[in-house]
Each structure stands twice: as C-alpha cells, then as structure tokens.
Motif scaffolding. Structure first.
Motif, mmCIF file in Angstrom:
data_model
loop_
_atom_site.group_PDB
_atom_site.id
_atom_site.type_symbol
_atom_site.label_atom_id
_atom_site.label_comp_id
_atom_site.label_asym_id
_atom_site.label_seq_id
_atom_site.Cartn_x
_atom_site.Cartn_y
_atom_site.Cartn_z
ATOM 1 N N PRO A 304 0.822 -1.219 0.000
ATOM 2 C CA PRO A 304 0.000 0.000 0.000
ATOM 3 C C PRO A 304 0.856 1.269 0.000
ATOM 4 O O PRO A 304 0.519 2.254 -0.656
ATOM 5 C CB PRO A 304 -0.801 -0.123 1.292
ATOM 6 N N VAL A 305 1.990 1.222 0.723
ATOM 7 C CA VAL A 305 2.862 2.400 0.768
ATOM 8 C C VAL A 305 3.466 2.656 -0.611
ATOM 9 O O VAL A 305 3.456 3.788 -1.111
ATOM 10 C CB VAL A 305 3.974 2.223 1.822
ATOM 11 N N ILE A 306 3.967 1.588 -1.273
ATOM 12 C CA ILE A 306 4.595 1.763 -2.584
ATOM 13 C C ILE A 306 3.586 2.357 -3.571
ATOM 14 O O ILE A 306 3.877 3.326 -4.279
ATOM 15 C CB ILE A 306 5.129 0.420 -3.119
ATOM 16 N N MET A 307 2.370 1.783 -3.601
ATOM 17 C CA MET A 307 1.358 2.269 -4.545
ATOM 18 C C MET A 307 0.907 3.686 -4.197
ATOM 19 O O MET A 307 0.702 4.514 -5.075
ATOM 20 C CB MET A 307 0.141 1.339 -4.551
ATOM 21 N N GLY A 308 0.764 3.945 -2.897
ATOM 22 C CA GLY A 308 0.346 5.278 -2.466
ATOM 23 C C GLY A 308 1.357 6.325 -2.888
ATOM 24 O O GLY A 308 0.999 7.376 -3.435
ATOM 25 N N VAL A 309 2.642 6.030 -2.660
ATOM 26 C CA VAL A 309 3.683 6.986 -3.028
ATOM 27 C C VAL A 309 3.711 7.153 -4.549
ATOM 28 O O VAL A 309 3.804 8.276 -5.059
ATOM 29 C CB VAL A 309 5.062 6.531 -2.505
ATOM 30 N N THR A 310 3.603 6.028 -5.293
ATOM 31 C CA THR A 310 3.597 6.115 -6.754
ATOM 32 C C THR A 310 2.480 7.035 -7.226
ATOM 33 O O THR A 310 2.687 7.943 -8.041
ATOM 34 C CB THR A 310 3.367 4.715 -7.370
ATOM 35 N N MET A 311 1.307 6.798 -6.688
ATOM 36 C CA MET A 311 0.128 7.583 -7.059
ATOM 37 C C MET A 311 0.377 9.074 -6.808
ATOM 38 O O MET A 311 0.223 9.911 -7.687
ATOM 39 C CB MET A 311 -1.033 7.082 -6.182
ATOM 40 N N LEU A 312 0.812 9.363 -5.578
ATOM 41 C CA LEU A 312 0.943 10.754 -5.187
ATOM 42 C C LEU A 312 2.052 11.454 -5.979
ATOM 43 O O LEU A 312 1.888 12.589 -6.436
ATOM 44 C CB LEU A 312 1.244 10.828 -3.698
ATOM 45 N N MET A 313 3.173 10.755 -6.158
ATOM 46 C CA MET A 313 4.286 11.339 -6.906
ATOM 47 C C MET A 313 3.891 11.553 -8.354
ATOM 48 O O MET A 313 4.276 12.544 -8.968
ATOM 49 C CB MET A 313 5.481 10.401 -6.840
ATOM 50 N N ALA A 314 3.123 10.606 -8.923
ATOM 51 C CA ALA A 314 2.708 10.753 -10.308
ATOM 52 C C ALA A 314 1.814 11.981 -10.461
ATOM 53 O O ALA A 314 1.974 12.767 -11.403
ATOM 54 C CB ALA A 314 1.994 9.502 -10.783
ATOM 55 N N VAL A 315 0.897 12.170 -9.513
ATOM 56 C CA VAL A 315 0.028 13.347 -9.564
ATOM 57 C C VAL A 315 0.874 14.617 -9.494
ATOM 58 O O VAL A 315 0.712 15.558 -10.275
ATOM 59 C CB VAL A 315 -0.989 13.322 -8.396
ATOM 60 N N PHE A 316 1.824 14.596 -8.566
ATOM 61 C CA PHE A 316 2.720 15.710 -8.365
ATOM 62 C C PHE A 316 3.481 16.023 -9.664
ATOM 63 O O PHE A 316 3.569 17.163 -10.112
ATOM 64 C CB PHE A 316 3.698 15.299 -7.273
ATOM 65 N N TYR A 317 3.972 14.966 -10.265
ATOM 66 C CA TYR A 317 4.749 15.062 -11.505
ATOM 67 C C TYR A 317 3.913 15.664 -12.631
ATOM 68 O O TYR A 317 4.350 16.569 -13.343
ATOM 69 C CB TYR A 317 5.223 13.653 -11.865
ATOM 70 N N VAL A 318 2.674 15.160 -12.775
ATOM 71 C CA VAL A 318 1.783 15.662 -13.813
ATOM 72 C C VAL A 318 1.504 17.153 -13.579
ATOM 73 O O VAL A 318 1.516 17.952 -14.516
ATOM 74 C CB VAL A 318 0.465 14.859 -13.814
ATOM 75 N N LEU A 319 1.307 17.522 -12.306
ATOM 76 C CA LEU A 319 1.028 18.926 -12.007
ATOM 77 C C LEU A 319 2.245 19.804 -12.296
ATOM 78 O O LEU A 319 2.105 20.908 -12.838
ATOM 79 C CB LEU A 319 0.593 19.086 -10.550
ATOM 80 N N VAL A 320 3.447 19.308 -11.956
ATOM 81 C CA VAL A 320 4.659 20.079 -12.251
ATOM 82 C C VAL A 320 4.777 20.296 -13.759
ATOM 83 O O VAL A 320 5.030 21.407 -14.225
ATOM 84 C CB VAL A 320 5.923 19.364 -11.714
ATOM 85 N N ASN A 321 4.531 19.225 -14.525
ATOM 86 C CA ASN A 321 4.602 19.354 -15.977
ATOM 87 C C ASN A 321 3.601 20.362 -16.507
ATOM 88 O O ASN A 321 3.914 21.161 -17.390
ATOM 89 C CB ASN A 321 4.352 18.002 -16.644
ATOM 90 N N LEU A 322 2.379 20.308 -15.959
ATOM 91 C CA LEU A 322 1.344 21.247 -16.385
ATOM 92 C C LEU A 322 1.788 22.672 -16.103
ATOM 93 O O LEU A 322 1.709 23.559 -16.953
ATOM 94 C CB LEU A 322 0.040 20.948 -15.641
ATOM 95 N N PHE A 323 2.324 22.867 -14.893
ATOM 96 C CA PHE A 323 2.780 24.179 -14.478
ATOM 97 C C PHE A 323 3.878 24.700 -15.412
ATOM 98 O O PHE A 323 3.843 25.845 -15.860
ATOM 99 C CB PHE A 323 3.287 24.099 -13.036
ATOM 100 N N VAL A 324 4.825 23.810 -15.731
ATOM 101 C CA VAL A 324 5.920 24.210 -16.617
ATOM 102 C C VAL A 324 5.384 24.570 -18.006
ATOM 103 O O VAL A 324 5.752 25.588 -18.589
ATOM 104 C CB VAL A 324 6.968 23.076 -16.719
ATOM 105 N N ASP A 325 4.453 23.750 -18.523
ATOM 106 C CA ASP A 325 3.874 24.025 -19.837
ATOM 107 C C ASP A 325 3.177 25.378 -19.868
ATOM 108 O O ASP A 325 3.301 26.136 -20.826
ATOM 109 C CB ASP A 325 2.863 22.940 -20.213
ATOM 110 N N MET A 326 2.425 25.663 -18.797
ATOM 111 C CA MET A 326 1.709 26.937 -18.743
ATOM 112 C C MET A 326 2.700 28.096 -18.691
ATOM 113 O O MET A 326 2.531 29.108 -19.363
ATOM 114 C CB MET A 326 0.812 27.013 -17.498
ATOM 115 N N LEU A 327 3.737 27.903 -17.899
ATOM 116 C CA LEU A 327 4.748 28.938 -17.737
ATOM 117 C C LEU A 327 5.392 29.254 -19.083
ATOM 118 O O LEU A 327 5.581 30.412 -19.460
ATOM 119 C CB LEU A 327 5.808 28.430 -16.754
#
Lengths: 338, 300
Positions: A304-327
């Motif tokens: 559960p920890v591995i999947m939880g971290v994967t999930m959260l980091m992936a969301v984080f990653y997608v948001l960072v990419n979105l932010f960079v694209d907008m910038l």
C-alpha cells in the motif's frame, strides 16, 4: 490562452483517471491476498474473511475500482502493512524533508548549470567547451547512489567536512529542537533564529543536495549550451555586438533571456528525475524523507505504501509538468498558438 | 517530384548514417567511448577465459579470503563472500549487456509497429495509440518501473519488463513522425496505385527507410537502460544473487563501505564507465548525423 488552459486541464483529468487505473491494476497484481497480508501470518480464516468484505475484496473488480476512486477522492491511500498507520499520514510526515532536499538541489543545479552552459556556448569548440561537455556527459552517466557513497567517503571520512547523514545532529536536535513551521529545517531554524540548528541543518543538507543536483547540472548545462548556440547566431546578437554592447552583457542579458524557455522545460524534467533520484540519495544519506519511507516499504513488501507513493508522486509530476507548460506558454506565445 | 528523386530521398536517410560514421572517429571523446565499449564487449564475450576466478564470477563463495583489499592475488580485492571483485565485474558485464539489449529489443518490438500503424493510418487509431503513449509518458518512469517490479516480484525478467513499460512510447513517437514524413512520398503512392497491400507497404517499403533514427536512438538509450537496470538491482528489485550484477554489488558493499571501500567503488565505477561510453558514442553519432552540427566537424 483560455482554450489552451481548458484543453490542458481536460487532458489532466484523463491522465489522472488513467493513473488511478494503472496503480489499481498494479496493486491487484501483487501476489497474495491484501487482507491476509494486512493481518499477518497468524490471522484466523474468519478474521481474514471479515476484513475481505470490509475492504470490498469480495465484490466485482469494477466495483472495487469505484471504491478505490472514492477512497482516493477522500485522500485515503490505504494503511501501511508494516505500521498499520494510514499511508497518507506517512507521506505527509516525510514530504517536507524530501521537498527541502529537492528544492535545494534544483536551486544548485540552476545556479551552476546556466552559467556553465552559457560560457561553454560562447567559447564553442575551445578547451573550456570540451571540458564542460565531458563534464556534463559524465554527470549524466553517474549512478547517483554510487556518487553519494563516494561523496560520503571523501567529505566525511577523509576530509571530515560534512556529516555522514541525517537531517540534523542528534545532540543539536535534542538541545535546540527546530520548531515546526514549514517542516523545512533550514527555513524554520532561520525564522526562529535558532542559529545552532541552522548551522547543523545546512551542513547536513550540503552533500545530499549536491549529489542529487549532479544529474540536473549536466542536463541544464547541455540544454543551455545548445539553445545559447542557436541564439548567439541570431541577427539581433550581431546587431548588439555592432552597437558595441559588451560580450558579458550580450551573453547573460541579451542571449540568456531568449534561451530561458527550454531551460525551464529542462528544470521541470529535472524535478521529475529528482522525484525518484531522491530515493537513492535519501537511502544513502539516511535522510528521513519520502525516499527513505518508500525504500523501507520496498524492502518489507509494504505494497500500500509503494502504490500510495507512486500515485501521489505521479500526480505531483503531472502537475509540475502542467505548471511548466503553462509557464512556457506565457513566456513563448508560439507554443500556445500551435 | 518524380520517382527517381523520391527514391533518392528515401535512401538518403540510411546513407547519411554511413557517411556520418567516419566523422564520428574525428571526435576524440567518441573514440574514447568506442574503445571502452570494445573492451567491455570482449570482456562479456570471453568472460570465462578472461576472469581470473571464473567460478567466483559465477557466484561460488570463497570464505577463507573474505574482504581482502586489492592486491596481487585479487587485483580489485574480494567481497564479503571472498569472491574476486574483478571476476564478478567481468561476469557482470555479461548481465548488463544482455539485459540492456533485451530491453532495447522489447521496446523496439512494441514501440516501432505501434508508431508505424499510428503514423500510416492516422485518424482514430492514431489518436488512440498516441493518447495511450502520452498517458504512459505522463508517469515518472523510474517510479512506474519500481511500482511494477514491486508488484510483480523482484527478478531480472520483471525488472526488464518494468523498464520496458515506460520506455516504448518514445519509440512510438519517433517512428510515427518518421512515417508521417515518408508516407506522402511518391514511391508509397505508386505502390498503393499498383495495389500493394497496406501491411506490405508499411513493413516492406516504409519501415526500412525509418531504421536509422531508430538505431541512433537505441544506441543513445543503451547507457540509460544499463543505469536503470543497475538502479533496480541496487534496490534489490533486479538480478537476484548469486548472479553477478553491478548494481547489486554496489548495494552489497554498502554495509562495509567505510572500511572496505573497494567492493562498491569498483563495481560502481564499472557502471559509470559503461554508461559514459554509451553516452559518448550516442552523442557522437547524433552530432555526426545532425547537419547543423556537422559543419563544425568538417571545418576542423
């Protein structure tokens, strides 16, 4: 700009749904039954059966997926098999340490990478250029976990300059504890004027941050160099030279300004690399962040920890990419129009 | 544009690859990379003859000579089970090279046909394939790989699968862009006109003309794949003992690192030099093929 934003946000929704589907499938591929894993080897069959129905494991797969989505929307990532604490609490406890490390590393990477790339572009095909190219290729080839160990032996064992690991000296942490405001030790110590803790936190931060930054320094140097090479051949640079503007100003003011957009993309990319790069660095430097949390989970099969971290980091990653694209869309109008 | 010049254009891609190759050797760094790769391949091929202690390279322990420092008997020292580090590194070269070639093959076999189909047919199929590829690329790749191995169970094969999954979309993208630029050309249209089937056109006429960028990309990716395999090995998610693997060796040496530095140092150096060599060669090939960069070589 509005159409661009809307399109990106719709795509974000699709990506997030796909993300949930992938982590859901992965967590169901885990060998063994989640309920019996949670209860441990000495659980009675009735107990396992009860937990199975509580967890919804006896329902059809698509119902389970809907339950999974519902849990996620409430920020529930399940419980750790090892500590039986909610995964989200574990993540939030460890997040500030990782962020402090990653932000410091990005800062160091930009601070070194941009000037190095710009200078090597200006001195194209000279010894300086070749050296900086070899440096950046070598950087990209270093296994971070190995570099971290070498750094420990040089700077801790031989030179005694920096501590071997941890976030703060144990004694300092006990006598002058850092008051928790942001969770970033350096900032918290600075704000509260806790100079002894600040000094200790900084000296603990240097080695992990620099080793984490290494890969990004190489990447940013190369990116800055190649964009600067193109920019320096443009007419307006020639015009600036003809107008008698000094080389240093041309390089760092006129040229760099137009080479920054690709560098921003690269910095976003670097952040993505750091999300997993920090796993290795934290493991070696005993840094109590998300990476240590996850590697402990990997070693103890705490799914559960591995999947939880994967999930959260992936969301984080997608948001960072979105932010960079907008910038970048804000900086460079050609992109949002295409 | 007539058919002759069309054919000229379609074959020029592959000819550029060969014309570029002799330029590669003008770059000293690339030559250095080639040299390291040559030594590595010889080591991997002839490991049983080159390794001083082939049995230990395969995993036989030798507890009488545990943790010996580098010396005359053991040039790079021994590990905690008394095995000769040099032999382990030489045998590890086999694993690294085989595993990374396997990943490249997986990635090409999945990514290239998908890109070919997406680019050739366009429309809904194209949308479907490319959106799926984009979705995979939206994941941080190492993390996805770690999650996959963690759920499949640690083994070398699972590690290879886990690295393949986030990697193939790059090849789909590359292939698709190649196909789109080729499919409008007249030799494809003529083939259509005389009734050649879609599949035959894709695989016999378009695919061979797209190979050189794929080969270049694969060379450049080899180093990163070796690094990825070593990293998963380091976390205990890849090769399992007693097989020699560089990442696992670095991880094993960690426990003794402050006093017996040689285990991790030398095996990590093997990873570094190999990845560096692939990156230098990949860089050289890319520069030699890029006409914008090439004039600098020719000038010198």
């Amino acid at each position: 700009m509005i159409r661009f934003t809307v399109r990106r946000i719709l795509w974000l929704a699709v990506v997030l749904l796909g993300l949930c589907a992938i982590t859901f499938v992965l967590s169901r591929m885990v060998p063994g039954d989640p309920a019996s894993l949670y209860l441990g080897p000495r659980a009675k069959p009735e107990q396992i059966q009860l937990l199975r129905s509580q967890m919804g494991l006896d329902r059809p797969l698509y119902v389970q997926f809907l339950f999974y989505l519902k849990d996620l929307s409430h920020g529930n990532l399940g419980d750790s098999l090892r500590t039986h604490r909610p995964v989200i609490t574990g993540i939030l406890d460890h997040l500030p340490a990782s962020l402090e490390l990653m932000f410091s590393a990005i800062f160091i990477a930009l601070l070194i990478g941009i000037p190095l790339g710009a200078i090597s572009a200006q001195k194209e095909n000279t010894l300086v250029d070749h050296a900086s190219r070899l440096f950046s290729v070598a950087n990209a080839s270093l296994p971070s976990f190995w570099l971290a160990m070498i750094a420990q032996i040089i700077f801790f064992k031989w030179l005694g300059l920096f501590p071997v690991g941890g976030r703060i000296d144990t004694v300092v942490g006990l006598i002058n504890p850092v008051e928790k405001i942001t969770g970033f030790y350096v900032i918290d110590a600075l704000v509260t004027g806790n100079w002894i803790a600040l000094q200790s936190a900084l000296s603990h931060l240097v080695l992990p941050a620099v080793t984490l930054a290494t890969y990004s320094i190489g990447l940013i140097t190369r990116m800055t160099r190649s964009t600067m090479l193109e920019v320096l051949r443009e007419d307006y640079i020639t015009t600036a030279r003809a107008a008698g503007i000094g080389e240093r100003e041309i390089l760092f003011v006129q040229g760099l300004r137009n080479a920054l957009a690709p560098t921003l993309t690269t910095a976003g990319l670097c952040f993505a690399f750091m999300l997993t790069g920090t796993f290795f660095i934290e493991l070696i430097f005993f840094w109590p962040g998300l990476g240590s949390y996850t590697t402990t989970a990997i070693f103890s099969n705490d799914y559960p920890v591995i999947m939880g971290v994967t999930m959260l980091m992936a969301v984080f990653y997608v948001l960072v990419n979105l932010f960079v694209d907008m910038l970048i869309a804000v900086v460079d109008p050609r992109i949002r129009l295409s | 544009m007539d058919i002759v010049s069309d054919n000229h254009r379609s074959s020029s891609n592959n000819r550029d690859l060969f014309r570029g190759l002799h330029l590669i050797f003008k770059n000293p760094l690339t030559t250095l990379g080639m040299g390291i790769l040559f030594i590595l391949m010889v080591a991997a091929l002839f490991a049983p003859y080159l390794a001083p202690y082939p049995d230990q390279g395969r995993g036989l322990s030798n507890l009488r000579q545990r943790l010996e420092p580098p010396g005359a008997d053991h040039l790079l020292g021994t590990d905690n089970l008394g095995r000769d580090i040099l032999s382990r590194i030489i045998f590890g070269a086999r694993i690294s090279l085989q595993a990374s070639v396997a990943v490249i093959l997986f990635v090409v076999i999945i990514g290239v046909p998908l890109g070919l189909v997406a680019g050739y047919f366009g429309g809904k199929i194209d949308d479907l394939i490319m959106r799926f590829a984009d979705m995979i690329l939206a994941f941080p790749s190492y993390l996805l790989a770690i999650a996959i191995v963690a759920s499949l169970g640690p083994s070398l094969l699972n590690a290879l699968i886990a690295i393949t999954v986030p990697w193939w979309p790059w090849y789909t993208r590359l292939m698709r862009s190649q196909v789109i630029s080729l499919k409008e050309l007249q030799f494809v249209e003529s083939a259509r006109a005389i009734g050649v089937s879609h599949w035959r056109i894709m695989f016999r006429h378009i695919l061979p003309n797209c190979l050189s960028p794929i080969i270049v990309q694969a060379t450049m990716d080899m180093g990163y794949i070796i690094l990825a395999i070593a990293s998963l090995g380091f976390l205990g998610l890849g090769t399992q003992p007693p097989t020699a693997d560089w990442g696992v060796m670095v991880s094993n040496g960690r426990e003794f690192f402050m006093t017996q530095w040689w285990i991790s140092t030398f095996s990590g150096a093997a990873i570094f030099l190999t990845v560096l060599a692939f990156n230098l060669v990949g860089d050289g090939i890319r520069e030699a093929l890029d006409p914008k960069i090439r004039w600098r070589f020719q000038k010198n």
